[in-house]
Design a protein around this motif. Sequence first.
Motif, PDB file in Angstrom:
ATOM      1  N   CYS A 190     -32.582 -11.513  29.434  1.00  0.00           N
ATOM      2  CA  CYS A 190     -32.115 -10.147  29.175  1.00  0.00           C
ATOM      3  C   CYS A 190     -31.133  -9.667  30.237  1.00  0.00           C
ATOM      4  O   CYS A 190     -30.418  -8.683  30.014  1.00  0.00           O
ATOM      5  CB  CYS A 190     -33.277  -9.164  29.064  1.00  0.00           C
ATOM      6  SG  CYS A 190     -34.193  -8.897  30.609  1.00  0.00           S
ATOM      7  N   LEU A 191     -31.093 -10.329  31.383  1.00  0.00           N
ATOM      8  CA  LEU A 191     -30.219  -9.923  32.479  1.00  0.00           C
ATOM      9  C   LEU A 191     -29.623 -11.145  33.163  1.00  0.00           C
ATOM     10  O   LEU A 191     -30.317 -12.157  33.361  1.00  0.00           O
ATOM     11  CB  LEU A 191     -31.001  -9.129  33.531  1.00  0.00           C
ATOM     12  CG  LEU A 191     -31.216  -7.636  33.313  1.00  0.00           C
ATOM     13  CD1 LEU A 191     -32.280  -7.127  34.279  1.00  0.00           C
ATOM     14  CD2 LEU A 191     -29.914  -6.880  33.520  1.00  0.00           C
ATOM     15  N   ILE A 192     -28.352 -11.046  33.506  1.00  0.00           N
ATOM     16  CA  ILE A 192     -27.735 -11.985  34.444  1.00  0.00           C
ATOM     17  C   ILE A 192     -27.209 -11.140  35.592  1.00  0.00           C
ATOM     18  O   ILE A 192     -26.265 -10.372  35.430  1.00  0.00           O
ATOM     19  CB  ILE A 192     -26.601 -12.809  33.811  1.00  0.00           C
ATOM     20  CG1 ILE A 192     -27.123 -13.629  32.626  1.00  0.00           C
ATOM     21  CG2 ILE A 192     -25.974 -13.726  34.855  1.00  0.00           C
ATOM     22  CD1 ILE A 192     -26.042 -14.428  31.903  1.00  0.00           C
ATOM     23  N   VAL A 193     -27.863 -11.259  36.733  1.00  0.00           N
ATOM     24  CA  VAL A 193     -27.499 -10.466  37.908  1.00  0.00           C
ATOM     25  C   VAL A 193     -26.789 -11.383  38.897  1.00  0.00           C
ATOM     26  O   VAL A 193     -27.375 -12.373  39.362  1.00  0.00           O
ATOM     27  CB  VAL A 193     -28.736  -9.830  38.558  1.00  0.00           C
ATOM     28  CG1 VAL A 193     -28.326  -8.970  39.756  1.00  0.00           C
ATOM     29  CG2 VAL A 193     -29.498  -8.990  37.542  1.00  0.00           C
ATOM     30  N   TYR A 194     -25.551 -11.068  39.197  1.00  0.00           N
ATOM     31  CA  TYR A 194     -24.769 -11.915  40.095  1.00  0.00           C
ATOM     32  C   TYR A 194     -25.084 -11.581  41.544  1.00  0.00           C
ATOM     33  O   TYR A 194     -25.143 -10.422  41.935  1.00  0.00           O
ATOM     34  CB  TYR A 194     -23.272 -11.766  39.796  1.00  0.00           C
ATOM     35  CG  TYR A 194     -22.852 -12.632  38.631  1.00  0.00           C
ATOM     36  CD1 TYR A 194     -22.258 -13.866  38.829  1.00  0.00           C
ATOM     37  CD2 TYR A 194     -23.121 -12.235  37.326  1.00  0.00           C
ATOM     38  CE1 TYR A 194     -21.903 -14.681  37.758  1.00  0.00           C
ATOM     39  CE2 TYR A 194     -22.775 -13.033  36.261  1.00  0.00           C
ATOM     40  CZ  TYR A 194     -22.167 -14.261  36.471  1.00  0.00           C
ATOM     41  OH  TYR A 194     -21.837 -15.069  35.413  1.00  0.00           O
TER      42      TYR A 194
END
Length: 533
Positions: free
Chosen positions: A175-179
């Motif tokens: 649900c999330l791709i956090v860089y």
Amino acid sequence: MKKPLEVLALYPRHDYTLAGAFASRAQRAPERPFLLFGGKTWSWREFQQAVDRAARLLLARGIRKGDRFGVMARNCDGHVLLLFALARIGAIMVPVNPEFGVDEARYVLHHAEVSAVAAGSDTLDIARKACEGLAVAPWIILLDAGRDDVPLLQDLIARAPEAVLPRDVSPDETCLIVYTSGTTGFPKGAMHSQRSFVTGGEAFVQRVYLQDDERVMIVLPLFHINALFYSVAGTLAAGASMVIVPKFSATTFWQTAVDSGATEVNIIEAIGTILKNRPRSEFRPEHRIRKVYGVRQAVAQTFREEFGIPHLIGGYGMTEIPGVTCNPFEGPAKPGSMGPIGRHPDPQRPWAQCRVVNDEGRDVPNGEVGELLVKTPIVMQGYFHDPEQTRAAFVDGWFQTGDLVRRDADGYFFFVARKKDIIRRRGENIAGAELDRVIGEHPGVHEAAAIPVAAELGEDEILVAVVRKPGYDVTADEVAQWCRERLAPMKVPRYVAFVEALPHTPTHKVAKMTLRADPTLRERATDLAKASP
């Protein structure tokens, strides 16, 4: 005050999707406030209805399961609305720092191969330029004010067509791709599942004993794991309310807390230091904040005694592994520690495991320094489009944090330094973070950062970049003497360079790689070896 498990027990069981967790909380008292932003209050019922309409809109625009949707804007209700709407159809939010320039934003948006971008009025031009060259031009919308050529999300939601929402969304969908902030190279996109997000929120209920009637004030950026996995997910898990602030402002912090009725807030070290040093005319003693997560030892006394906040909680986590350790809410807290391994409200639910190992990967005894390795149920799923970096991050299933710590006999962990922040001087390892802290405590120093520079005979010498506080004229000799009185002789810096400001990463950490890459810093520094008689 309810125990954390009692808070979770207020709600029916759910499937650990964001939609399932939200429905579980909303049905108890749907008219309770869920989100406050910009003068508007969303009830749980209103927000759930808006999420469903937004999910139908996304489907109508061709967004499908697994698609990535960039969000490049200052904190607003649209962040949370899109997170839940995208999760409802199995798509993925990619939050992007609104302070990024074109090149920085281009890297993230191209690497993530986004299908759409939601921007703010002040980030729209940069977002558009950053998207140039993508194989398929993304759909671009605005979150704060519509323009003739770019529609406003709220207007589109109001006209969302009817559609059948999918029933096959799994809690294990990303649900999330956090860089990551990319202090050592290009940012890496840490992928997290819906199950991890919801579970992380439940763990935050345990960490701060978050109650169902509390208001969580969000001043940290919503592109960062702290605001997402702790504040937003914690609000969801507790069935509480959140107050979204577009951006941290020291000038208005206390007044915003009063106006919103906030009871809990998360901060980082830089914010704590700023608030400690601000004029007390800005402080509002009638505030209702009783819990602050992220307070460091250097400001704890001020927050407790001057600001009147009884519960100050600190812990440890990373973008890849949120919420690993925490000083227990019920105590005891050890000053300067990251706390013991955290836990879930349900004692039957396993939580993190931690090891402290030497360079050969062998466990070291309590009291000795080594690298922290972690296993946790909310570990990232991997780095997006980067199997090689994903493999390198783990050894035999343990995530390698790159952080040097020591563990005491009671199981409390103490941060020493980033492994890459070690200065090797005359055969000894010196933690740059220790020097940063000690020099930063000088009354005339605003901020300090210690880095290695090459020594004539090999290994390193210590250079400290120092930012003076306004009105102070601290000298290099005074910095050295301050260190001599508090540190071993080996740790006293040879070089002191006074600078106007230190470079920072998007998450407000000092960008030491930038300092190391500056060839003029040593030339501008005072060489105390030459200055000494």
